[in-house]
Enzyme design. Sequence first.
Site, short mmCIF file in Angstrom:
data_model
loop_
_atom_site.label_atom_id
_atom_site.label_comp_id
_atom_site.label_asym_id
_atom_site.label_seq_id
_atom_site.Cartn_x
_atom_site.Cartn_y
_atom_site.Cartn_z
N ASP A 13 -67.77 0.42 -9.46
CA ASP A 13 -67.16 0.03 -10.94
C ASP A 13 -67.96 -0.83 -11.61
O ASP A 13 -67.72 -1.41 -12.47
CB ASP A 13 -65.82 -0.45 -10.69
CG ASP A 13 -64.94 0.15 -9.83
OD1 ASP A 13 -64.53 1.39 -9.99
OD2 ASP A 13 -64.36 -0.42 -8.88
N LYS A 16 -71.53 2.85 -13.77
CA LYS A 16 -72.66 3.76 -13.47
C LYS A 16 -72.67 5.01 -14.32
O LYS A 16 -73.73 5.57 -14.72
CB LYS A 16 -72.57 4.37 -12.10
CG LYS A 16 -72.92 3.13 -10.96
CD LYS A 16 -72.93 3.86 -9.47
CE LYS A 16 -71.50 4.08 -9.11
NZ LYS A 16 -70.79 3.17 -8.66
N GLY A 40 -64.26 6.60 -9.79
CA GLY A 40 -63.81 6.65 -11.18
C GLY A 40 -64.89 6.46 -12.28
O GLY A 40 -65.45 5.10 -11.98
N HIS A 41 -65.09 7.33 -12.86
CA HIS A 41 -66.25 6.93 -14.07
C HIS A 41 -65.56 7.10 -15.35
O HIS A 41 -64.87 7.94 -15.41
CB HIS A 41 -67.38 7.98 -14.31
CG HIS A 41 -67.99 8.30 -13.03
ND1 HIS A 41 -68.80 7.05 -12.54
CD2 HIS A 41 -68.71 9.25 -12.20
CE1 HIS A 41 -69.70 7.45 -11.32
NE2 HIS A 41 -69.49 8.81 -10.99
N THR A 42 -65.59 5.85 -16.16
CA THR A 42 -65.07 6.17 -17.55
C THR A 42 -66.44 6.30 -18.36
O THR A 42 -67.13 5.48 -18.67
CB THR A 42 -64.51 5.06 -18.05
OG1 THR A 42 -63.26 4.50 -16.97
CG2 THR A 42 -63.64 5.20 -19.27
N GLN A 228 -68.98 4.84 -5.45
CA GLN A 228 -68.81 3.73 -4.84
C GLN A 228 -70.13 2.91 -4.99
O GLN A 228 -70.77 2.91 -5.92
CB GLN A 228 -68.32 3.68 -3.30
CG GLN A 228 -66.85 4.19 -3.21
CD GLN A 228 -66.95 5.79 -3.47
OE1 GLN A 228 -67.57 6.61 -2.76
NE2 GLN A 228 -66.05 6.40 -4.04
N THR A 304 -59.13 5.28 -10.97
CA THR A 304 -58.67 6.22 -10.02
C THR A 304 -57.22 5.97 -9.93
O THR A 304 -56.32 6.59 -9.64
CB THR A 304 -59.40 6.43 -8.89
OG1 THR A 304 -60.66 6.98 -9.08
CG2 THR A 304 -58.77 7.29 -7.79
N THR A 305 -57.02 4.58 -9.22
CA THR A 305 -55.65 4.41 -8.68
C THR A 305 -54.79 3.20 -9.72
O THR A 305 -53.62 3.04 -9.50
CB THR A 305 -55.82 3.49 -7.42
OG1 THR A 305 -56.73 2.34 -7.63
CG2 THR A 305 -56.41 4.36 -6.49
N ARG A 309 -58.34 -4.61 -10.31
CA ARG A 309 -59.60 -5.24 -9.93
C ARG A 309 -59.70 -6.88 -9.44
O ARG A 309 -59.27 -7.45 -10.26
CB ARG A 309 -60.79 -4.77 -10.42
CG ARG A 309 -60.91 -3.21 -10.49
CD ARG A 309 -62.13 -2.72 -11.11
NE ARG A 309 -62.16 -1.27 -11.49
CZ ARG A 309 -62.53 -0.76 -12.53
NH1 ARG A 309 -63.16 -1.51 -13.73
NH2 ARG A 309 -62.58 0.61 -12.50
N ASP A 337 -71.01 -8.60 -22.47
CA ASP A 337 -70.20 -8.96 -23.42
C ASP A 337 -69.06 -9.67 -22.95
O ASP A 337 -68.28 -10.36 -23.51
CB ASP A 337 -69.92 -7.90 -24.31
CG ASP A 337 -69.28 -6.67 -23.56
OD1 ASP A 337 -70.22 -6.32 -22.44
OD2 ASP A 337 -68.01 -6.26 -23.79
#
Length: 432
Positions: A13, A16, A40-42, A228, A304-305, A309, A337
Amino acid sequence: MPAIAIIGAQWGDEGKGKATDLLGTRVDYVVKFNGGNNAGHTVVITDASGHTEKYALHLLPSGILTPGCTPVIGNGVVVDLAVLFEELEALEQRGVDVSRLRISANAHVIADYNRTLDKVTERFLGSRRIGTTGRGIGPTYADKMNRIGLRIQDIFDEKILTQKVEGVLDLKNQVLTKIYNRRAATVEATVEELLAFADRLRPMVCDTGLLLNEALDRGETVLLEAGQATLLDVDHGTYPFVTSSSATAGGACTGSGIPPRRLDQVIGIVKAYTTRVGEGPFPTELFDEFGAHLSKVGAEFGVTTGRPRRCGWYDAVIARYAARVNGVSDFVLTKLDVLTGLDQVPVCVAYDVNGVRHDEMPVNQSDFHHAVPIYEYLPGWWEDISHARTFEELPANAQAYVKAVEALSGARISAVGVGPSRDATIAIHDLI
Ligand code: IMP
Protein backbone atom coordinates in the site's frame (compact mmCIF):
# COMPACT_ATOMS: atom_id res chain seq x y z
CA MET A 1 14.47 0.64 -24.20
CA PRO A 2 14.16 -0.75 -20.73
CA ALA A 3 12.43 -3.29 -18.57
CA ILE A 4 11.60 -1.55 -15.29
CA ALA A 5 10.28 -3.10 -12.08
CA ILE A 6 8.19 -1.22 -9.54
CA ILE A 7 8.38 -2.78 -6.09
CA GLY A 8 6.82 -1.91 -2.74
CA ALA A 9 9.59 -1.26 -0.21
CA GLN A 10 7.55 -1.75 2.99
CA TRP A 11 4.46 -3.88 3.82
CA GLY A 12 2.36 -2.83 0.82
CA ASP A 13 0.00 0.00 0.00
CA GLU A 14 2.88 2.39 -0.69
CA GLY A 15 1.06 3.94 -3.66
CA LYS A 16 2.52 1.83 -6.46
CA GLY A 17 -0.55 2.32 -8.64
CA LYS A 18 0.06 6.02 -8.79
CA ALA A 19 3.75 5.62 -9.61
CA THR A 20 2.95 3.09 -12.33
CA ASP A 21 0.33 5.34 -13.75
CA LEU A 22 2.74 8.28 -13.68
CA LEU A 23 5.08 6.40 -16.00
CA GLY A 24 2.16 4.94 -17.96
CA THR A 25 2.16 7.06 -21.10
CA ARG A 26 5.81 6.24 -21.77
CA VAL A 27 5.29 2.54 -21.15
CA ASP A 28 4.12 0.01 -23.76
CA TYR A 29 3.41 -2.95 -21.44
CA VAL A 30 2.46 -3.08 -17.74
CA VAL A 31 2.84 -6.53 -16.20
CA LYS A 32 1.44 -7.89 -12.96
CA PHE A 33 3.82 -10.70 -12.02
CA ASN A 34 2.75 -11.90 -8.55
CA GLY A 35 -0.21 -12.10 -6.18
CA GLY A 36 -3.84 -11.93 -7.17
CA ASN A 37 -6.87 -9.99 -6.02
CA ASN A 38 -5.32 -9.57 -2.58
CA ALA A 39 -3.79 -6.37 -3.99
CA GLY A 40 -5.46 -3.02 -4.09
CA HIS A 41 -4.44 -0.08 -6.21
CA THR A 42 -6.29 3.19 -6.04
CA VAL A 43 -5.65 5.38 -9.05
CA VAL A 44 -7.06 8.90 -9.17
CA ILE A 45 -7.14 10.49 -12.62
CA THR A 46 -8.02 14.12 -13.22
CA ASP A 47 -8.70 15.03 -16.85
CA ALA A 48 -7.98 18.36 -18.58
CA SER A 49 -11.37 19.78 -17.49
CA GLY A 50 -10.57 19.02 -13.84
CA HIS A 51 -12.98 16.06 -13.66
CA THR A 52 -11.66 13.42 -11.25
CA GLU A 53 -12.24 9.66 -11.54
CA LYS A 54 -11.15 7.22 -8.84
CA TYR A 55 -10.45 3.60 -9.75
CA ALA A 56 -9.88 0.79 -7.27
CA LEU A 57 -8.22 -2.17 -8.96
CA HIS A 58 -7.53 -5.48 -7.24
CA LEU A 59 -6.44 -7.88 -9.93
CA LEU A 60 -5.88 -5.88 -13.08
CA PRO A 61 -2.56 -4.05 -13.58
CA SER A 62 -3.08 -0.29 -13.28
CA GLY A 63 -1.74 0.10 -16.85
CA ILE A 64 -5.23 -0.95 -17.97
CA LEU A 65 -6.19 2.71 -17.54
CA THR A 66 -3.50 4.07 -19.83
CA PRO A 67 -4.54 4.38 -23.47
CA GLY A 68 -2.11 2.60 -25.80
CA CYS A 69 -0.55 0.48 -23.03
CA THR A 70 -0.93 -3.32 -23.06
CA PRO A 71 -1.70 -4.76 -19.60
CA VAL A 72 -0.38 -8.26 -18.95
CA ILE A 73 -1.16 -10.79 -16.20
CA GLY A 74 2.01 -12.87 -15.97
CA ASN A 75 2.61 -16.52 -15.14
CA GLY A 76 3.41 -15.68 -11.49
CA VAL A 77 -0.11 -14.43 -10.77
CA VAL A 78 -3.02 -16.38 -9.27
CA VAL A 79 -6.26 -15.43 -11.01
CA ASP A 80 -9.78 -15.38 -9.58
CA LEU A 81 -11.70 -15.50 -12.84
CA ALA A 82 -14.97 -14.16 -11.42
CA VAL A 83 -13.12 -11.12 -10.06
CA LEU A 84 -11.25 -10.68 -13.35
CA PHE A 85 -14.45 -10.42 -15.36
CA GLU A 86 -16.17 -8.26 -12.73
CA GLU A 87 -13.31 -5.75 -12.91
CA LEU A 88 -13.23 -5.83 -16.71
CA GLU A 89 -16.97 -5.26 -16.96
CA ALA A 90 -16.90 -2.40 -14.44
CA LEU A 91 -14.15 -0.67 -16.41
CA GLU A 92 -15.94 -1.20 -19.72
CA GLN A 93 -19.03 0.40 -18.24
CA ARG A 94 -16.94 3.48 -17.50
CA GLY A 95 -15.69 3.59 -21.08
CA VAL A 96 -12.22 2.09 -20.52
CA ASP A 97 -10.97 -0.03 -23.45
CA VAL A 98 -9.85 -3.35 -21.94
CA SER A 99 -9.40 -5.29 -25.17
CA ARG A 100 -5.59 -5.30 -25.03
CA LEU A 101 -5.36 -7.35 -21.81
CA ARG A 102 -3.18 -10.46 -22.18
CA ILE A 103 -3.04 -13.33 -19.67
CA SER A 104 -0.38 -16.01 -19.31
CA ALA A 105 -1.50 -19.55 -20.13
CA ASN A 106 0.65 -20.64 -17.15
CA ALA A 107 -0.93 -18.41 -14.50
CA HIS A 108 -2.76 -20.39 -11.83
CA VAL A 109 -6.47 -20.19 -11.11
CA ILE A 110 -8.01 -19.63 -7.68
CA ALA A 111 -10.67 -22.33 -7.26
CA ASP A 112 -13.58 -22.02 -4.87
CA TYR A 113 -12.23 -24.69 -2.49
CA ASN A 114 -9.08 -22.61 -1.99
CA ARG A 115 -11.07 -19.51 -1.06
CA THR A 116 -12.89 -21.65 1.51
CA LEU A 117 -9.64 -23.16 2.80
CA ASP A 118 -8.02 -19.72 3.20
CA LYS A 119 -10.85 -18.57 5.47
CA VAL A 120 -11.25 -21.76 7.52
CA THR A 121 -7.50 -22.11 8.03
CA GLU A 122 -7.31 -18.60 9.43
CA ARG A 123 -10.15 -19.36 11.82
CA PHE A 124 -8.45 -22.61 12.80
CA LEU A 125 -5.16 -20.79 13.52
CA GLY A 126 -6.87 -18.43 15.99
CA SER A 127 -4.27 -16.22 17.66
CA ARG A 128 -1.61 -17.59 15.28
CA ARG A 129 -3.52 -16.36 12.21
CA ILE A 130 -1.75 -14.44 9.42
CA GLY A 131 -4.56 -11.98 8.84
CA THR A 132 -4.87 -12.92 5.17
CA THR A 133 -7.22 -11.19 2.77
CA GLY A 134 -9.24 -14.43 2.57
CA ARG A 135 -9.07 -14.50 -1.21
CA GLY A 136 -7.56 -18.00 -1.51
CA ILE A 137 -4.08 -16.72 -2.38
CA GLY A 138 -2.01 -18.89 0.01
CA PRO A 139 -3.76 -22.22 -0.71
CA THR A 140 -3.52 -21.59 -4.48
CA TYR A 141 0.24 -20.94 -4.34
CA ALA A 142 0.60 -23.98 -2.06
CA ASP A 143 -1.12 -26.10 -4.74
CA LYS A 144 1.21 -24.64 -7.37
CA MET A 145 4.25 -25.72 -5.35
CA ASN A 146 2.63 -29.09 -4.60
CA ARG A 147 2.07 -29.52 -8.36
CA ILE A 148 -1.67 -29.96 -7.97
CA GLY A 149 -2.67 -26.48 -9.13
CA LEU A 150 -5.03 -25.58 -11.97
CA ARG A 151 -3.65 -23.34 -14.69
CA ILE A 152 -5.41 -20.98 -17.10
CA GLN A 153 -4.58 -23.30 -20.02
CA ASP A 154 -6.37 -26.22 -18.31
CA ILE A 155 -9.67 -24.40 -18.73
CA PHE A 156 -9.51 -24.92 -22.48
CA ASP A 157 -9.43 -28.71 -22.16
CA GLU A 158 -12.44 -30.09 -20.30
CA LYS A 159 -10.99 -33.60 -20.04
CA ILE A 160 -7.69 -32.46 -18.53
CA LEU A 161 -9.46 -29.99 -16.25
CA THR A 162 -11.83 -32.69 -14.97
CA GLN A 163 -8.93 -35.09 -14.33
CA LYS A 164 -7.00 -32.44 -12.42
CA VAL A 165 -10.01 -31.37 -10.36
CA GLU A 166 -10.76 -35.01 -9.51
CA GLY A 167 -7.19 -35.49 -8.34
CA VAL A 168 -7.03 -32.38 -6.24
CA LEU A 169 -10.46 -32.86 -4.67
CA ASP A 170 -9.54 -36.37 -3.54
CA LEU A 171 -7.13 -34.60 -1.23
CA LYS A 172 -8.90 -31.32 -0.50
CA ASN A 173 -12.21 -32.90 0.41
CA GLN A 174 -10.53 -34.97 3.10
CA VAL A 175 -9.19 -31.76 4.61
CA LEU A 176 -12.42 -29.80 4.16
CA THR A 177 -14.69 -32.47 5.65
CA LYS A 178 -12.49 -34.22 8.21
CA ILE A 179 -10.42 -31.37 9.61
CA TYR A 180 -12.61 -28.33 9.09
CA ASN A 181 -16.02 -29.96 9.14
CA ARG A 182 -17.07 -28.24 5.89
CA ARG A 183 -19.06 -29.53 2.95
CA ALA A 184 -17.08 -31.36 0.27
CA ALA A 185 -16.60 -29.59 -3.07
CA THR A 186 -17.93 -31.45 -6.10
CA VAL A 187 -15.96 -32.08 -9.27
CA GLU A 188 -18.94 -31.12 -11.44
CA ALA A 189 -19.56 -27.74 -9.78
CA THR A 190 -15.87 -26.83 -9.76
CA VAL A 191 -15.36 -27.75 -13.42
CA GLU A 192 -18.57 -26.04 -14.49
CA GLU A 193 -17.69 -22.81 -12.68
CA LEU A 194 -14.30 -22.63 -14.42
CA LEU A 195 -15.47 -23.74 -17.87
CA ALA A 196 -18.04 -20.95 -17.88
CA PHE A 197 -15.17 -18.46 -18.38
CA ALA A 198 -13.45 -20.32 -21.23
CA ASP A 199 -14.92 -18.51 -24.24
CA ARG A 200 -14.39 -15.01 -22.85
CA LEU A 201 -10.91 -15.93 -21.66
CA ARG A 202 -9.59 -17.56 -24.84
CA PRO A 203 -8.75 -14.42 -26.88
CA MET A 204 -6.74 -12.95 -23.99
CA VAL A 205 -4.51 -15.94 -23.31
CA CYS A 206 -1.03 -16.35 -24.83
CA ASP A 207 2.63 -17.01 -24.07
CA THR A 208 3.16 -13.72 -22.27
CA GLY A 209 6.90 -14.42 -21.71
CA LEU A 210 7.36 -14.55 -25.48
CA LEU A 211 5.16 -11.47 -25.97
CA LEU A 212 7.22 -9.43 -23.49
CA ASN A 213 10.65 -10.54 -24.69
CA GLU A 214 9.67 -9.74 -28.28
CA ALA A 215 8.49 -6.32 -27.14
CA LEU A 216 11.90 -5.72 -25.52
CA ASP A 217 13.60 -6.93 -28.72
CA ARG A 218 11.65 -4.26 -30.61
CA GLY A 219 12.88 -1.62 -28.17
CA GLU A 220 9.57 -1.17 -26.33
CA THR A 221 9.28 -0.36 -22.63
CA VAL A 222 7.96 -2.98 -20.20
CA LEU A 223 6.95 -2.07 -16.67
CA LEU A 224 6.73 -4.89 -14.11
CA GLU A 225 4.39 -3.95 -11.30
CA ALA A 226 4.65 -5.86 -8.01
CA GLY A 227 1.66 -6.71 -5.89
CA GLN A 228 2.24 -6.50 -2.10
CA ALA A 229 5.79 -5.57 -1.11
CA THR A 230 9.27 -6.55 0.04
CA LEU A 231 8.41 -7.25 3.70
CA LEU A 232 5.48 -9.42 2.55
CA ASP A 233 7.64 -11.47 0.14
CA VAL A 234 7.54 -15.19 0.96
CA ASP A 235 11.37 -15.38 1.01
CA HIS A 236 12.50 -11.93 2.09
CA GLY A 237 9.58 -10.76 4.22
CA THR A 238 8.61 -11.18 7.85
CA TYR A 239 7.79 -14.87 7.44
CA PRO A 240 5.29 -16.36 8.27
CA PHE A 241 3.42 -13.03 8.30
CA VAL A 242 3.82 -12.64 4.56
CA THR A 243 1.89 -13.30 1.39
CA SER A 244 2.63 -16.49 -0.53
CA SER A 245 4.32 -15.01 -3.62
CA SER A 246 7.61 -13.37 -4.62
CA ALA A 247 6.95 -9.64 -4.42
CA THR A 248 10.57 -8.56 -4.88
CA ALA A 249 12.63 -7.83 -8.02
CA GLY A 250 13.60 -11.50 -8.41
CA GLY A 251 9.91 -12.35 -8.58
CA ALA A 252 9.52 -9.83 -11.41
CA CYS A 253 11.69 -12.15 -13.53
CA THR A 254 10.28 -15.53 -12.51
CA GLY A 255 6.72 -14.22 -12.58
CA SER A 256 6.96 -12.75 -16.07
CA GLY A 257 9.53 -14.76 -18.03
CA ILE A 258 11.79 -11.73 -18.48
CA PRO A 259 15.35 -12.82 -17.62
CA PRO A 260 17.30 -10.95 -14.89
CA ARG A 261 19.82 -9.52 -17.35
CA ARG A 262 17.03 -7.71 -19.18
CA LEU A 263 15.90 -5.81 -16.07
CA ASP A 264 17.36 -2.30 -16.30
CA GLN A 265 15.83 -0.41 -13.43
CA VAL A 266 14.12 -1.13 -10.11
CA ILE A 267 11.94 1.59 -8.63
CA GLY A 268 11.14 1.16 -4.94
CA ILE A 269 7.95 2.79 -3.70
CA VAL A 270 8.16 3.88 -0.10
CA LYS A 271 5.64 5.81 1.97
CA ALA A 272 6.88 8.80 4.01
CA TYR A 273 5.69 6.80 7.04
CA THR A 274 4.86 3.09 7.39
CA THR A 275 1.67 1.01 7.29
CA ARG A 276 0.85 -2.65 7.57
CA VAL A 277 -2.38 -4.69 7.22
CA GLY A 278 -2.81 -8.02 8.96
CA GLU A 279 -0.71 -9.56 11.69
CA GLY A 280 3.05 -9.62 12.23
CA PRO A 281 5.89 -7.53 13.67
CA PHE A 282 6.03 -3.78 12.99
CA PRO A 283 8.70 -1.98 15.08
CA THR A 284 7.61 1.64 14.47
CA GLU A 285 3.89 0.98 14.95
CA LEU A 286 2.07 3.75 16.84
CA PHE A 287 -0.78 3.21 19.28
CA ASP A 288 -1.22 6.88 20.20
CA GLU A 289 -2.76 10.03 18.70
CA PHE A 290 0.04 10.21 16.10
CA GLY A 291 -0.97 6.81 14.74
CA ALA A 292 -4.57 8.01 14.62
CA HIS A 293 -3.40 11.16 12.81
CA LEU A 294 -1.55 9.17 10.12
CA SER A 295 -4.51 6.80 9.72
CA LYS A 296 -7.02 9.64 9.35
CA VAL A 297 -5.04 12.06 7.20
CA GLY A 298 -3.58 9.24 5.09
CA ALA A 299 -7.00 7.51 4.73
CA GLU A 300 -5.30 4.27 5.69
CA PHE A 301 -7.97 1.67 5.02
CA GLY A 302 -7.39 -1.38 2.81
CA VAL A 303 -8.66 -1.01 -0.77
CA THR A 304 -9.36 -4.74 -0.92
CA THR A 305 -10.71 -5.61 2.51
CA GLY A 306 -11.55 -2.20 3.99
CA ARG A 307 -9.53 -3.14 7.09
CA PRO A 308 -7.84 -0.25 8.95
CA ARG A 309 -4.09 -0.27 8.31
CA ARG A 310 -1.71 -0.17 11.26
CA CYS A 311 0.37 3.04 11.09
CA GLY A 312 3.86 4.04 12.26
CA TRP A 313 6.82 6.29 11.54
CA TYR A 314 9.26 5.90 8.66
CA ASP A 315 11.61 2.98 9.19
CA ALA A 316 14.92 3.51 7.37
CA VAL A 317 16.18 0.05 8.38
CA ILE A 318 13.53 -1.68 6.29
CA ALA A 319 13.94 0.85 3.45
CA ARG A 320 17.68 0.04 3.33
CA TYR A 321 16.86 -3.66 3.42
CA ALA A 322 14.40 -3.24 0.53
CA ALA A 323 17.00 -1.24 -1.43
CA ARG A 324 19.44 -4.13 -1.03
CA VAL A 325 17.09 -7.07 -1.65
CA ASN A 326 15.65 -5.48 -4.79
CA GLY A 327 18.64 -3.53 -6.07
CA VAL A 328 16.54 -0.36 -5.94
CA SER A 329 17.86 2.27 -8.35
CA ASP A 330 15.30 4.97 -7.47
CA PHE A 331 12.83 5.49 -4.67
CA VAL A 332 9.50 7.23 -5.08
CA LEU A 333 8.58 8.68 -1.67
CA THR A 334 4.76 8.85 -1.43
CA LYS A 335 2.28 10.68 0.80
CA LEU A 336 4.68 13.28 2.18
CA ASP A 337 1.67 15.61 2.58
CA VAL A 338 0.28 13.31 5.31
CA LEU A 339 3.16 14.37 7.59
CA THR A 340 2.23 18.07 7.37
CA GLY A 341 1.25 19.65 10.69
CA LEU A 342 3.56 17.82 13.11
CA ASP A 343 6.03 19.62 15.39
CA GLN A 344 8.59 16.89 14.96
CA VAL A 345 8.78 13.95 12.58
CA PRO A 346 10.57 10.89 13.98
CA VAL A 347 12.52 8.61 11.61
CA CYS A 348 13.69 5.19 12.77
CA VAL A 349 17.40 4.89 11.96
CA ALA A 350 18.24 1.61 13.75
CA TYR A 351 16.80 -0.86 16.28
CA ASP A 352 17.64 -1.62 19.86
CA VAL A 353 17.26 -5.34 20.53
CA ASN A 354 17.89 -6.22 24.18
CA GLY A 355 20.45 -3.44 24.48
CA VAL A 356 22.24 -4.19 21.20
CA ARG A 357 22.06 -1.69 18.32
CA HIS A 358 21.07 -3.15 14.92
CA ASP A 359 21.63 -0.97 11.86
CA GLU A 360 20.45 -3.77 9.55
CA MET A 361 17.46 -6.14 9.74
CA PRO A 362 18.16 -8.62 12.55
CA VAL A 363 18.99 -12.10 11.25
CA ASN A 364 16.62 -13.72 13.68
CA GLN A 365 12.90 -13.10 13.33
CA SER A 366 12.41 -13.13 17.13
CA ASP A 367 14.85 -10.23 17.39
CA PHE A 368 12.78 -8.33 14.85
CA HIS A 369 9.70 -8.96 17.01
CA HIS A 370 11.53 -7.37 19.94
CA ALA A 371 13.13 -4.50 17.99
CA VAL A 372 12.66 -1.10 19.64
CA PRO A 373 13.11 1.79 17.18
CA ILE A 374 15.94 4.26 17.69
CA TYR A 375 14.57 7.58 16.40
CA GLU A 376 16.05 10.73 15.00
CA TYR A 377 13.67 13.66 15.38
CA LEU A 378 13.38 16.00 12.40
CA PRO A 379 11.63 19.39 12.56
CA GLY A 380 8.13 19.40 11.06
CA TRP A 381 6.34 21.83 8.73
CA TRP A 382 2.85 23.33 8.72
CA GLU A 383 2.52 24.71 5.20
CA ASP A 384 0.17 22.99 2.72
CA ILE A 385 2.54 21.17 0.35
CA SER A 386 -0.08 19.58 -1.90
CA HIS A 387 0.39 22.21 -4.63
CA ALA A 388 4.20 22.01 -4.70
CA ARG A 389 5.43 20.69 -8.06
CA THR A 390 9.15 21.29 -7.67
CA PHE A 391 11.45 20.29 -4.83
CA GLU A 392 12.27 23.97 -4.19
CA GLU A 393 8.59 24.74 -3.60
CA LEU A 394 8.61 22.49 -0.52
CA PRO A 395 9.15 24.22 2.84
CA ALA A 396 12.75 23.94 4.07
CA ASN A 397 11.87 21.39 6.76
CA ALA A 398 10.04 19.15 4.27
CA GLN A 399 13.06 19.34 1.95
CA ALA A 400 15.31 18.42 4.88
CA TYR A 401 13.04 15.45 5.72
CA VAL A 402 13.29 14.12 2.15
CA LYS A 403 17.07 14.57 2.13
CA ALA A 404 17.48 12.88 5.52
CA VAL A 405 15.33 9.93 4.48
CA GLU A 406 17.29 9.63 1.23
CA ALA A 407 20.63 9.58 3.03
CA LEU A 408 19.38 6.77 5.29
CA SER A 409 17.57 4.60 2.77
CA GLY A 410 20.19 3.31 0.34
CA ALA A 411 19.05 4.83 -2.99
CA ARG A 412 18.21 8.24 -4.40
CA ILE A 413 14.69 9.63 -4.11
CA SER A 414 13.57 10.49 -7.62
CA ALA A 415 10.00 11.60 -7.00
CA VAL A 416 7.88 12.71 -4.06
CA GLY A 417 4.10 12.32 -3.80
CA VAL A 418 2.31 15.29 -2.21
CA GLY A 419 -1.36 14.39 -2.75
CA PRO A 420 -3.64 11.66 -4.08
CA SER A 421 -4.22 12.94 -7.61
CA ARG A 422 -2.10 11.82 -10.51
CA ASP A 423 -0.30 15.14 -10.97
CA ALA A 424 0.38 15.76 -7.25
CA THR A 425 3.97 14.62 -7.61
CA ILE A 426 7.36 16.32 -7.53
CA ALA A 427 9.81 14.86 -10.06
CA ILE A 428 13.44 15.17 -8.95
CA HIS A 429 15.23 12.82 -11.35
CA ASP A 430 13.83 11.35 -14.59
CA LEU A 431 12.54 7.82 -13.99
CA ILE A 432 12.99 6.56 -17.56
P1 IMP B 1 -2.73 -13.00 1.65
O1 IMP B 1 -1.91 -12.33 0.58
O2 IMP B 1 -4.21 -12.78 1.47
O3 IMP B 1 -2.38 -14.46 1.83
O4 IMP B 1 -2.37 -12.30 3.05
C1 IMP B 1 -1.09 -12.44 3.65
C2 IMP B 1 -0.64 -11.13 4.28
O5 IMP B 1 -0.35 -10.18 3.25
C3 IMP B 1 -1.69 -10.47 5.18
O6 IMP B 1 -1.02 -9.84 6.26
C4 IMP B 1 -2.32 -9.42 4.27
O7 IMP B 1 -2.88 -8.37 5.01
C5 IMP B 1 -1.09 -8.99 3.49
N1 IMP B 1 -1.44 -8.42 2.19
C6 IMP B 1 -1.82 -9.08 1.09
N2 IMP B 1 -2.03 -8.22 0.07
C7 IMP B 1 -1.74 -7.00 0.53
C8 IMP B 1 -1.73 -5.70 -0.08
O8 IMP B 1 -2.01 -5.49 -1.26
N3 IMP B 1 -1.35 -4.68 0.76
C9 IMP B 1 -1.01 -4.88 2.04
N4 IMP B 1 -1.00 -6.06 2.63
C10 IMP B 1 -1.36 -7.12 1.89
